[in-house]
Design a protein around this motif. Structure first.
Motif, short mmCIF file in Angstrom:
data_model
loop_
_atom_site.label_atom_id
_atom_site.label_comp_id
_atom_site.label_asym_id
_atom_site.label_seq_id
_atom_site.Cartn_x
_atom_site.Cartn_y
_atom_site.Cartn_z
N PHE A 292 -5.96 -6.26 -2.40
CA PHE A 292 -7.34 -4.18 -2.45
C PHE A 292 -8.72 -4.64 -3.17
O PHE A 292 -8.24 -4.79 -4.23
CB PHE A 292 -6.06 -3.41 -2.57
N ARG B 56 0.83 -1.20 0.24
CA ARG B 56 -0.19 0.13 -0.28
C ARG B 56 0.99 1.16 0.49
O ARG B 56 1.00 2.20 -0.58
CB ARG B 56 -1.35 -0.08 1.64
N GLU C 276 -10.63 -0.01 -1.42
CA GLU C 276 -9.42 1.28 -1.14
C GLU C 276 -8.07 1.36 -2.19
O GLU C 276 -7.50 2.75 -2.15
CB GLU C 276 -8.78 -0.71 -0.55
#
Length: 305
Positions: free
Chosen positions: A225, A197, A229
């Motif tokens: 994800f 991320r 997100e």
């Protein structure tokens, strides 16, 4: 609704529709569709854009994803998906099938076939899946020339540049390449092979004004994800490139194993699309009604002299 029978089938160029979707608020969700049937089903599920993966095309042909297929073979897939669904389609253009002139030919061919966007990658042939090791890259300037050629050839098509540099030369090199590709005419960037991320967020920070595409492929280097997100990270597009093919292939393998074991398909009937469901999906009734509505042409017969 099938393209022959739909009164509201899109008339605007696919590229114009793709760009409009890209410019609206939120993230553009583009599930992979490996054939016309999958494209219709994705549209029926509520998606308004699709992705055509090179890995899905080659795998459906029984080939590895090494840049083996040709422009015309990809155009066949584009035409069936665009005609079946009427949805804007982002197409995997691999390395562009050659140098600058080849890239221009690819863009025109794909656009004529009905594609709304295409992405090019900066690998050397034979290319590999972005989530595998052992890739090699062309120079940044060579890739920039391909991007410029694609932008020059495009009429309405959206040009996306993919960089695989994160897994080869590192994060900073990938950012530098992405900036160069934007300067060369790319409207969006596809940073491939990101592994966290934090990496996704830092890439967006480095290119705050450029639409970015996230690849949510299964069994790769990227953690799972959701679309929401990715949107929170600042991404404008997300693809699930091979998911439809993976599910279909798994089901087919189980079908063949069951036939071999049981001598028939009875044990798999509850896993099958019924005849009615198939006909409803492809719009058989609409085609039959259209056929019946067409007056048969009668060829005049010359009278006897």
């Amino acid at each position: 609704m099938p393209y022959l029978t739909a009164n509201n089938f899109p008339t605007e160029p696919a590229g114009k529709r793709f760009r409009a979707a890209l410019n609206r608020p939120g993230i553009y969700q583009l599930p992979g569709a490996h054939n016309g049937q999958a494209a219709i089903q994705a549209g029926n599920a509520g998606f308004d854009g699709l992705y055509l993966s090179g890995a899905a095309m080659t795998a459906s042909m029984g080939l590895p994803d090494l840049g083996i297929i040709t422009v015309d073979e990809v155009a066949f897939f584009i035409r069936q998906i665009a005609r079946a669904s009427g949805l804007p389609l982002l197409v995997d253009g691999d390395t562009g099938y050659g140098e600058a002139l080849n890239v221009m030919h690819m863009v025109r061919t794909f656009e004529d076939a009905g594609a709304g966007a295409v992405h090019l990658e900066d690998q050397v042939l034979p290319k590999k899946c972005g989530h595998l090791n052992g890739k090699s890259l062309v120079s940044p300037t060579e890739m920039a020339a391909k991007v410029a050629a694609a932008a020059k050839a495009a009429r309405e098509m959206v040009i996306v540049a993919r960089t695989d540099a994160v897994g080869v030369d590192g994060f900073d090199a990938a950012v530098d390449r992405a900036k160069l590709y934007v300067e060369s005419g790319a409207e969006a960037i596809f940073p491939e092979g990101l592994t966290s991320r934090d990496m996704f967020e830092k890439f967006k920070t480095a290119l705050p004004d450029t639409p970015l595409l996230a690849n949510m492929t299964e069994f790769g280097k990227t953690p799972f994800f959701t679309a929401s997100e990715f949107e929170e990270m600042g991404y404008k597009m997300v693809i699930w490139p091979v998911s439809s093919l993976r599910v279909a292939n798994k089901a087919q393998a189980e079908l063949y194993a069951s036939i071999r074991e049981h001598g028939g398909t009875r044990e798999m009937l509850d896993r099958m699309q019924t005849r009615q469901e198939l006909y409803d999906t492809i719009g058989l009734d609409a085609y039959e009604a259209l056929d019946a509505s067409i007056v048969k042409t009668i060829v005049p017969v010359m009278p006897d002299s």
